[in-house]
Design a protein around this motif. Structure first.
Motif, mmCIF file in Angstrom:
data_model
loop_
_atom_site.group_PDB
_atom_site.id
_atom_site.type_symbol
_atom_site.label_atom_id
_atom_site.label_comp_id
_atom_site.label_asym_id
_atom_site.label_seq_id
_atom_site.Cartn_x
_atom_site.Cartn_y
_atom_site.Cartn_z
ATOM 1 N N ASN A 141 41.903 37.180 33.237
ATOM 2 C CA ASN A 141 43.090 37.860 33.243
ATOM 3 C C ASN A 141 42.910 39.375 33.602
ATOM 4 O OD1 ASN A 141 45.136 36.051 32.431
ATOM 5 N ND2 ASN A 141 44.368 35.999 30.365
ATOM 6 N N ASN A 142 41.997 39.605 34.566
ATOM 7 C CA ASN A 142 41.840 40.817 35.122
ATOM 8 C C ASN A 142 42.606 40.877 36.150
ATOM 9 O OD1 ASN A 142 39.875 41.910 33.197
ATOM 10 N ND2 ASN A 142 38.430 40.475 33.926
ATOM 11 N N TRP A 143 43.161 42.008 37.011
ATOM 12 C CA TRP A 143 43.965 42.100 38.104
ATOM 13 C C TRP A 143 43.125 42.507 38.956
ATOM 14 C CZ3 TRP A 143 48.627 40.530 38.068
ATOM 15 C CH2 TRP A 143 49.497 40.582 37.001
ATOM 16 N N VAL A 144 43.462 41.924 40.195
ATOM 17 C CA VAL A 144 42.535 41.865 41.545
ATOM 18 C C VAL A 144 43.318 41.980 42.723
ATOM 19 C CG1 VAL A 144 40.576 40.658 40.767
ATOM 20 C CG2 VAL A 144 42.240 39.569 41.863
ATOM 21 N N VAL A 145 42.684 42.640 43.685
ATOM 22 C CA VAL A 145 43.551 42.576 45.066
ATOM 23 C C VAL A 145 42.864 41.747 46.069
ATOM 24 C CG1 VAL A 145 44.243 43.998 46.799
ATOM 25 C CG2 VAL A 145 44.594 45.017 44.486
ATOM 26 N N LEU A 146 43.420 40.835 46.686
ATOM 27 C CA LEU A 146 42.836 39.850 47.812
ATOM 28 C C LEU A 146 43.281 40.593 48.970
ATOM 29 C CD1 LEU A 146 44.080 36.712 45.981
ATOM 30 C CD2 LEU A 146 41.545 37.600 45.897
ATOM 31 N N LEU A 147 42.184 40.773 49.886
ATOM 32 C CA LEU A 147 42.158 41.332 50.963
ATOM 33 C C LEU A 147 41.665 40.591 52.165
ATOM 34 C CD1 LEU A 147 40.709 45.063 50.053
ATOM 35 C CD2 LEU A 147 43.065 44.233 50.690
ATOM 36 N N SER A 148 42.255 40.622 53.473
ATOM 37 C CA SER A 148 41.734 39.887 54.549
ATOM 38 C C SER A 148 40.367 40.042 55.337
ATOM 39 C CB SER A 148 42.854 39.767 55.675
ATOM 40 O OG SER A 148 42.795 40.947 56.129
ATOM 41 N N SER A 149 39.813 41.542 55.051
ATOM 42 C CA SER A 149 38.662 41.637 55.497
ATOM 43 C C SER A 149 37.846 43.057 54.946
ATOM 44 C CB SER A 149 38.856 42.204 56.966
ATOM 45 O OG SER A 149 39.453 43.278 57.368
ATOM 46 N N LYS A 150 36.811 43.330 54.906
ATOM 47 C CA LYS A 150 36.231 44.313 54.214
ATOM 48 C C LYS A 150 36.621 45.706 54.751
ATOM 49 C CE LYS A 150 31.730 41.980 53.008
ATOM 50 N NZ LYS A 150 30.149 42.020 53.321
ATOM 51 N N TYR A 151 37.011 45.854 55.894
ATOM 52 C CA TYR A 151 37.522 47.032 56.698
ATOM 53 C C TYR A 151 38.843 47.436 55.662
ATOM 54 C CZ TYR A 151 40.687 49.743 59.506
ATOM 55 O OH TYR A 151 41.442 50.851 60.083
ATOM 56 N N MET A 152 39.643 46.547 55.221
ATOM 57 C CA MET A 152 40.939 47.138 54.455
ATOM 58 C C MET A 152 40.537 47.478 53.087
ATOM 59 S SD MET A 152 42.942 46.052 56.710
ATOM 60 C CE MET A 152 44.666 46.492 55.859
ATOM 61 N N VAL A 153 39.238 47.610 52.524
ATOM 62 C CA VAL A 153 38.979 47.994 51.278
ATOM 63 C C VAL A 153 39.363 49.555 51.281
ATOM 64 C CG1 VAL A 153 36.816 48.331 49.737
ATOM 65 C CG2 VAL A 153 37.218 46.064 50.772
ATOM 66 N N SER A 154 38.616 50.286 52.368
ATOM 67 C CA SER A 154 38.859 51.506 52.471
ATOM 68 C C SER A 154 40.284 52.096 52.402
ATOM 69 C CB SER A 154 38.080 52.358 53.785
ATOM 70 O OG SER A 154 38.510 51.662 54.805
ATOM 71 N N VAL A 155 40.922 51.232 53.132
ATOM 72 C CA VAL A 155 42.528 51.437 53.442
ATOM 73 C C VAL A 155 43.258 51.261 51.949
ATOM 74 C CG1 VAL A 155 44.669 50.720 54.379
ATOM 75 C CG2 VAL A 155 42.458 50.712 55.751
ATOM 76 N N LEU A 156 42.786 50.371 51.165
ATOM 77 C CA LEU A 156 43.386 50.004 49.993
ATOM 78 C C LEU A 156 43.121 51.335 48.961
ATOM 79 C CD1 LEU A 156 44.560 48.192 47.747
ATOM 80 C CD2 LEU A 156 42.205 47.441 47.414
#
Length: 545
Positions: A515-530
């Motif tokens: 029950n922990n919240w997560v964000v799912l991303l399409s690529s590692k590049y998007m991590v810094s954007v997030l």
């Protein structure tokens, strides 16, 4: 560090039994010969009559450690196996593990349950990617490493070059216990540096090898006659060099993780295997304790304790049962004893305990610290559970892993919905994949996350073969997961609603199985954007704090 009180100790007979246990795993990169070595060790231990060959050919004898249909078809190990046998004065608990990267989570958990590891290296390839990852896990856990350089009967890299690579990459002092006499077609055996003996091997017409001929000294005329002049000069020169370049074998340094014993040989052809087994059992540590809140619980502590490191469904498909694998940390197990599952606080009677040998099994009445216990039945245990007669003891041994791929496994037959749900529930308890519920998704089943995509193929194959459920695989657009929490909790937010997140394009919010919240991303590049868009949140790339 403090140690459990010595006056709370098991009887002397149990102390002797614990001291003769050797519990270890064999690890390697795929195709280095790990399962072949396992079979040959069992052959020497008298545990099997004919060593199986790890191959997909149906006419070959199947291995004891690879028993799943998929393992036999593909010639790979996809599950960990426990194999116990007696050799000389030792009771050996051998844990065979998958080598493939996609099953590394299973392997890492097994490494929490052993006291030493034999790392198999392909003599023609040296250290490979998965080998290094597994070595790093062993080093973090303080597991002593023994190295078996395999396939010397094939063209190999020079042994001095392999030795140098091991020392440079692994940052451990090499201590060659034996030394190869040539490689490939010129391979003639091994020189035991500890005993000063040469083991010569003679090939027979059917490809088997006679028992080694032991000759005292490398300068013996029998040895000279067995090696051509160039090979003899090369070997004697190498032995002089390693005498000057390497330190003498020091068991205290091995246990401390500062030195690694190294053995050369060929598992397929029994070159150096017995030499390695006898030396390893002499050098490897007896069962070691585990930490409980900073205090080491000694194996000889009278109170029984252990932890669940593996769950395997349907080892006997006829009975739909589960095997719960427990590493006994302290004390003595007796059948029908009552323990407490520290996760639930409930008392449990350990009735159906068995000793496993691959897929085979026999009833177990008594087991000791260092042994691996298999409980057969529908016990409601989970990986990581501590089972103990001492309510003050809880072990935290299980690592958590970040998924690297995601998929939905969907039922293709509405008539099989009950079997599908039952199968998924049982297989998910094995911990081979993690479940995620995507917020706002119309999909009725959880999304699965795993270290590698082959896990999903295994789950599908097992749903088909063990539960008669046809399925299909759907791959979502995400490949990266980020756990997050608010820096300042919003007291007005409902628990079922996610925290406010500014999502990059294509991202989604989900909850993991805890029950922990997560964000799912399409690529590692998007991590810094997030991260840049959400300074009010704290992110991490793994499940645990």
């Amino acid at each position: 560090m403090t140690t459990a009180a010595s006056n709370n100790s098991v009887p002397a007979a149990a102390v002797r039994e614990i001291s003769r246990r050797r519990t270890f795993a064999i690890i390697s990169h795929p195709d280095a010969g790990k399962t072949t070595l396992t079979e040959k060790l069992l052959l020497y231990g008298g545990a099997i009559g004919l060593a199986g060959s790890v191959t997909s050919k149906k006419e070959q004898q199947s291995t004891s450690s690879d028993w799943m249909a998929m393992e036999k078809e593909r010639g790979i190990s996809v599950s960990s196996t426990v194999l116990q046998f007696e050799y000389n004065a030792c009771c050996v608990n051998l844990l065979d593990t998958p080598g493939h990267h996609d099953f590394s989570e299973d392997t890492y958990r097994v490494l929490s349950a052993v006291d030493a590891a034999v790392m198999v290296i392909d003599a023609g390839k040296g250290i490979e990617a998965q080998t290094l990852k597994l070595f790093d896990v062993c080093r973090r856990r303080g597991v002593p490493i023994f190295v078996f350089i395999n396939k010397m009967d094939r063209p190999s890299r020079p042994p001095l070059e392999l030795l140098d690579e091991l020392e440079t990459v692994l940052k451990l002092a090499p201590a060659p216990v034996n030394w190869p006499l040539g490689d490939g077609p010129r391979f003639r055996g091994v020189f035991d540096r500890q005993k000063g003996e040469v083991n010569l091997f003679e090939k027979t017409a059917h490809g088997a090898f006679k028992a080694p001929l032991e000759v005292a000294g490398i300068d013996d005329e029998t040895v000279r006659a067995s090696l051509d002049e160039d090979l003899y000069e090369t070997v004697t020169s190498e032995l002089e060099m390693i005498d000057g370049l390497t330190e003498p074998l020091d068991i205290e340094k091995v246990i401390a993780g500062e030195q690694m014993p190294i053995y050369f040989g060929s598992a397929m052809n029994n070159f150096g295997v017995q030499n390695m087994l006898e030396s390893f059992l002499d050098l490897a540590p007896a069962p070691t304790g585990r930490f409980n809140n900073g205090e080491m619980v000694a194996p000889t502590t009278n109170n029984f304790s252990g932890f669940v490191f593996k769950i395997q469904a349907n080892m006997n498909p006829r009975h739909r049962d589960r095997a719960v694998f427990i590493r006994i940390v302290s004390g003595v197990f007796e059948r029908d004893m009552q323990v407490v599952d520290q996760r639930t606080g409930k008392k449990v009677r350990l009735a159906n305990a068995q000793k496993l040998f691959g897929q085979g099994r026999e009833t177990l009445d008594t087991a000791y610290a260092g042994d691996v216990l298999a409980l057969i039945g529908n016990y409601n245990f989970l990986i990581g559970d501590t089972l103990t007669s001492d309510p003050k003891v809880t072990y935290d041994e299980m690592p958590r892993f970040t998924p690297e791929c995601f998929a939905y496994i969907l039922n293709n037959d509405t008539a099989a919905i009950k079997r599908y749900r039952s199968g998924m529930e049982q297989l998910m308890k094995e911990g081979v994949a993690q479940a995620y519920t995507v917020h706002g998704s119309s999909q009725a089943v959880p999304m699965l996350g795993a270290v590698g995509p082959l896990q999903f193929e295994v789950l599908r194959a097992r749903l088909e073969s063990e539960y008669n459920v046809p399925t299909r695989l759907e791959t979502p657009p995400w490949s990266v997961v980020q756990w997050f929490k608010e820096n300042e909790p919003d007291t007005n937010r409902r628990e079922q609603d996610p925290p406010k997140v500014h999502l990059p394009s294509g991202a989604a919010i989900a909850r993991d199985q805890d029950n922990n919240w997560v964000v799912l991303l399409s690529s590692k590049y998007m991590v810094s954007v997030l991260h840049d868009r959400n300074e009010h949140l704290t992110f991490r790339d793994h499940a645990s704090e």
